[in-house]
Design an enzyme around this catalytic site. Sequence first.
Site, PDB file in Angstrom:
ATOM      1  N   ALA A  14       0.619  -1.150  -0.212  1.00 42.64           N
ATOM      2  CA  ALA A  14      -0.127  -0.246  -0.019  1.00 42.64           C
ATOM      3  C   ALA A  14       0.576   1.212  -0.355  1.00 42.64           C
ATOM      4  O   ALA A  14       0.394   2.185  -0.503  1.00 42.64           O
ATOM      5  CB  ALA A  14      -1.286   0.088   1.213  1.00 42.64           C
ATOM      6  N   ILE A  18       1.517   2.127  -7.340  1.00 42.05           N
ATOM      7  CA  ILE A  18       0.768   1.431  -7.919  1.00 42.05           C
ATOM      8  C   ILE A  18      -0.475   1.800  -6.974  1.00 42.05           C
ATOM      9  O   ILE A  18      -1.426   2.333  -7.666  1.00 42.05           O
ATOM     10  CB  ILE A  18       1.082  -0.555  -8.389  1.00 42.05           C
ATOM     11  N   ARG A  94      11.206  -5.636 -10.799  1.00 49.41           N
ATOM     12  CA  ARG A  94      12.446  -5.758 -11.282  1.00 49.41           C
ATOM     13  C   ARG A  94      13.092  -4.695 -11.697  1.00 49.41           C
ATOM     14  O   ARG A  94      12.536  -3.678 -11.831  1.00 49.41           O
ATOM     15  CB  ARG A  94      12.344  -6.638 -12.333  1.00 49.41           C
ATOM     16  N   ASP A 161      -1.854  -6.157 -19.928  1.00 53.37           N
ATOM     17  CA  ASP A 161      -1.659  -6.573 -21.477  1.00 53.37           C
ATOM     18  C   ASP A 161      -2.733  -6.672 -22.364  1.00 53.37           C
ATOM     19  O   ASP A 161      -2.487  -6.107 -23.682  1.00 53.37           O
ATOM     20  CB  ASP A 161      -0.845  -8.239 -21.313  1.00 53.37           C
ATOM     21  N   HIS A 189       2.596 -13.574 -17.576  1.00 54.52           N
ATOM     22  CA  HIS A 189       2.540 -12.068 -18.604  1.00 54.52           C
ATOM     23  C   HIS A 189       4.125 -11.920 -18.219  1.00 54.52           C
ATOM     24  O   HIS A 189       4.318 -11.294 -16.927  1.00 54.52           O
ATOM     25  CB  HIS A 189       1.884 -10.759 -16.419  1.00 54.52           C
TER      26      HIS A 189
HETATM   27  N1  LIG Z   1       0.748  -7.505 -13.171  1.00 56.83           N
HETATM   28  C1  LIG Z   1       0.941  -6.413 -14.062  1.00 56.83           C
HETATM   29  O1  LIG Z   1       0.726  -6.568 -14.881  1.00 56.83           O
HETATM   30  C2  LIG Z   1       1.372  -5.826 -13.213  1.00 56.83           C
HETATM   31  C3  LIG Z   1       1.801  -4.199 -13.500  1.00 56.83           C
HETATM   32  C4  LIG Z   1       3.011  -3.823 -12.613  1.00 56.83           C
HETATM   33  C5  LIG Z   1       3.492  -3.750 -11.526  1.00 56.83           C
HETATM   34  N2  LIG Z   1       4.149  -4.879 -11.668  1.00 56.83           N
HETATM   35  C6  LIG Z   1       4.006  -5.623 -10.488  1.00 56.83           C
HETATM   36  O2  LIG Z   1       3.500  -5.149  -8.813  1.00 56.83           O
HETATM   37  C7  LIG Z   1       4.355  -5.351  -7.771  1.00 56.83           C
HETATM   38  C8  LIG Z   1       4.458  -4.168  -7.333  1.00 56.83           C
HETATM   39  O3  LIG Z   1       4.793  -2.854  -8.254  1.00 56.83           O
HETATM   40  P1  LIG Z   1       5.058  -1.766  -7.366  1.00 56.83           P
HETATM   41  O4  LIG Z   1       5.258  -0.677  -8.547  1.00 56.83           O
HETATM   42  O5  LIG Z   1       4.135  -0.527  -6.490  1.00 56.83           O
HETATM   43  O6  LIG Z   1       6.356  -1.240  -7.257  1.00 56.83           O
HETATM   44  P2  LIG Z   1       6.595  -0.867  -5.750  1.00 56.83           P
HETATM   45  O7  LIG Z   1       8.028  -1.263  -5.017  1.00 56.83           O
HETATM   46  O8  LIG Z   1       6.543   1.378  -5.379  1.00 56.83           O
HETATM   47  O9  LIG Z   1       5.844  -0.868  -4.151  1.00 56.83           O
HETATM   48  C9  LIG Z   1       5.332  -2.352  -3.381  1.00 56.83           C
HETATM   49  C10 LIG Z   1       5.501  -2.284  -2.318  1.00 56.83           C
HETATM   50  O10 LIG Z   1       5.367  -3.855  -2.035  1.00 56.83           O
HETATM   51  C11 LIG Z   1       5.735  -3.381  -0.230  1.00 56.83           C
HETATM   52  N3  LIG Z   1       5.980  -5.423   0.004  1.00 56.83           N
HETATM   53  C12 LIG Z   1       7.374  -5.840  -0.257  1.00 56.83           C
HETATM   54  N4  LIG Z   1       6.851  -6.789   0.699  1.00 56.83           N
HETATM   55  C13 LIG Z   1       5.893  -6.609   1.190  1.00 56.83           C
HETATM   56  C14 LIG Z   1       5.456  -7.759   2.063  1.00 56.83           C
HETATM   57  N5  LIG Z   1       5.493  -8.701   2.265  1.00 56.83           N
HETATM   58  N6  LIG Z   1       4.288  -7.928   2.124  1.00 56.83           N
HETATM   59  C15 LIG Z   1       3.892  -6.630   2.164  1.00 56.83           C
HETATM   60  N7  LIG Z   1       4.275  -4.711   1.039  1.00 56.83           N
HETATM   61  C16 LIG Z   1       5.277  -5.707   0.917  1.00 56.83           C
HETATM   62  C17 LIG Z   1       7.269  -2.340  -0.480  1.00 56.83           C
HETATM   63  O11 LIG Z   1       7.338  -1.796   0.530  1.00 56.83           O
HETATM   64  C18 LIG Z   1       6.364  -1.445  -1.242  1.00 56.83           C
HETATM   65  O12 LIG Z   1       5.692  -0.593  -0.913  1.00 56.83           O
HETATM   66  C19 LIG Z   1       5.718  -5.499  -8.440  1.00 56.83           C
HETATM   67  O13 LIG Z   1       6.063  -6.760  -8.380  1.00 56.83           O
HETATM   68  C20 LIG Z   1       5.658  -5.007 -10.519  1.00 56.83           C
HETATM   69  O14 LIG Z   1       6.456  -5.866 -11.058  1.00 56.83           O
HETATM   70  C21 LIG Z   1       2.685  -6.345 -12.005  1.00 56.83           C
HETATM   71  O1  LIG Z   2       7.619  -4.981 -16.913  1.00 55.93           O
HETATM   72  C1  LIG Z   2       7.139  -5.009 -15.383  1.00 55.93           C
HETATM   73  O2  LIG Z   2       8.330  -5.477 -14.560  1.00 55.93           O
HETATM   74  C2  LIG Z   2       6.304  -4.854 -14.822  1.00 55.93           C
HETATM   75  C3  LIG Z   2       5.223  -5.006 -15.125  1.00 55.93           C
HETATM   76  O3  LIG Z   2       4.188  -6.286 -14.825  1.00 55.93           O
HETATM   77  C4  LIG Z   2       4.198  -4.509 -16.542  1.00 55.93           C
HETATM   78  O4  LIG Z   2       4.148  -5.420 -17.184  1.00 55.93           O
HETATM   79  O5  LIG Z   2       4.689  -3.458 -16.913  1.00 55.93           O
END
Ligand SMILES: NC(=O)c1ccc[n+]([C@@H]2O[C@H](COP(=O)([O-])OP(=O)(O)OC[C@H]3O[C@@H](n4cnc5c(N)ncnc54)[C@H](O)[C@@H]3O)[C@@H](O)[C@H]2O)c1
Ligand SMILES: O=C(O)C[C@H](O)C(=O)O
Length: 332
Positions: A14, A18, A94, A161, A189
């Site tokens: 949180a 995102i 990543r 996607d 994904h």
């Molecule tokens: N599926 C998709 O389409 C998609 C798209 C974008 C990002 N993502 C993924 O979503 C994830 C979050 O992205 P983001 O940009 O918000 O990252 P971010 O690093 O800004 O935020 C992630 C948050 O998760 C917290 N966190 C880490 N371990 C945790 C745990 N055990 N419990 C609770 N919180 C925890 C961190 O402290 C951080 O605040 C990443 O793995 C990213 O690759 C997926």
């Molecule tokens: O590409 C990433 O690592 C983040 C996310 O899965 C995305 O597709 O934007």
Amino acid sequence: MTQKEPITVAITGAAGNIAYSLIYRICTGELFGNDQTLNLNLIDIEPALPILEGLIMELEDSNFHLINKILFTIDPFEGFRDADYAILLGAFPRNKNQTRKDLLGKNSPIFKIQGKALSLVAKRTVKVVVVGNPVNTNALVTAKYAENIPKENIVALTRLDMNRSLSQLSRKLTKNVSNIKNVFTWGNHSASQFVDLSNGYLLENSKKTPLTELVDEEWISGEFQKINQMRGKEVLLKRGKSSAGSAANAVLDCLKSWIYGTETYVSMGVISDNNPYNVPENLIFSFPCTCKNGTWKIAKDLKPNEFCKKMIKKNVDELLEERRIAFELLKD
Ligand SMILES: NC(=O)c1ccc[n+]([C@@H]2O[C@H](COP(=O)([O-])OP(=O)(O)OC[C@H]3O[C@@H](n4cnc5c(N)ncnc54)[C@H](O)[C@@H]3O)[C@@H](O)[C@H]2O)c1
Ligand SMILES: O=C(O)C[C@H](O)C(=O)O
């Protein structure tokens, strides 16, 4: 307007990128309605607590009338208590030199614990959207350890996607995106994902024109696929951080489809059991789905061509390998 009794929405990660976009949009009522009050359970880890506290101050200062209560915690067993919805963003993104699969070692243990916590304390009817990468396998890990929650309640976010592919098509055809229907992605994904246009059409003045008549085959199987497969990486290279606003938007799209239903196919990463496309059981795979009355179904009547079958197989192999690595790593 009479306000409905609060529902509980738990969000992990949180304090992250995102979440910063997603939480505001949820608080405006965009997802659950302008009369649905909310208990927000915000979950992160210890080092992120100051950021979380700052976020809560900002939410307070925004005076959202729908917020009934905000809880923040580092304990998923507290945060998921009585959750109606759980959005699992909490995981590490990543860097530009990594694939999403490289995150398995660091991220999959997070989803083992969260699966156990959901199982013990969330409502059995909780709807869970997993977002943290590698998202398909993290969702599978969550489902494995959430023994009391039906596997159908746990979905991986592959809607981004699909959204990306619609955006590319809209630009190519110079047509509004809302007129392009039934385009979806198969599989993981990851850079292996495959966008299927063979059922897609452009809807104009009640007339449906197949997309395959409007865009040439070479573009569809070449450049178009590559753009979608690499889009996450491209955004990451430009922003220095992974997609956040578009990811939050896709979470909302996914939940809106799941809750309120769909008229056409949408991409959802769902449990592969009993699918008609020869994908082995017990994988979370992006399929074309339709939703009605709060449940999803895999589209049954499609006939993937030989190229599509080859791409499905490629994705299956990749996900079997991810599952092997994750389950080996997590074994008790
Ligand atoms: N599926 C998709 O389409 C998609 C798209 C974008 C990002 N993502 C993924 O979503 C994830 C979050 O992205 P983001 O940009 O918000 O990252 P971010 O690093 O800004 O935020 C992630 C948050 O998760 C917290 N966190 C880490 N371990 C945790 C745990 N055990 N419990 C609770 N919180 C925890 C961190 O402290 C951080 O605040 C990443 O793995 C990213 O690759 C997926
Ligand atoms: O590409 C990433 O690592 C983040 C996310 O899965 C995305 O597709 O934007």
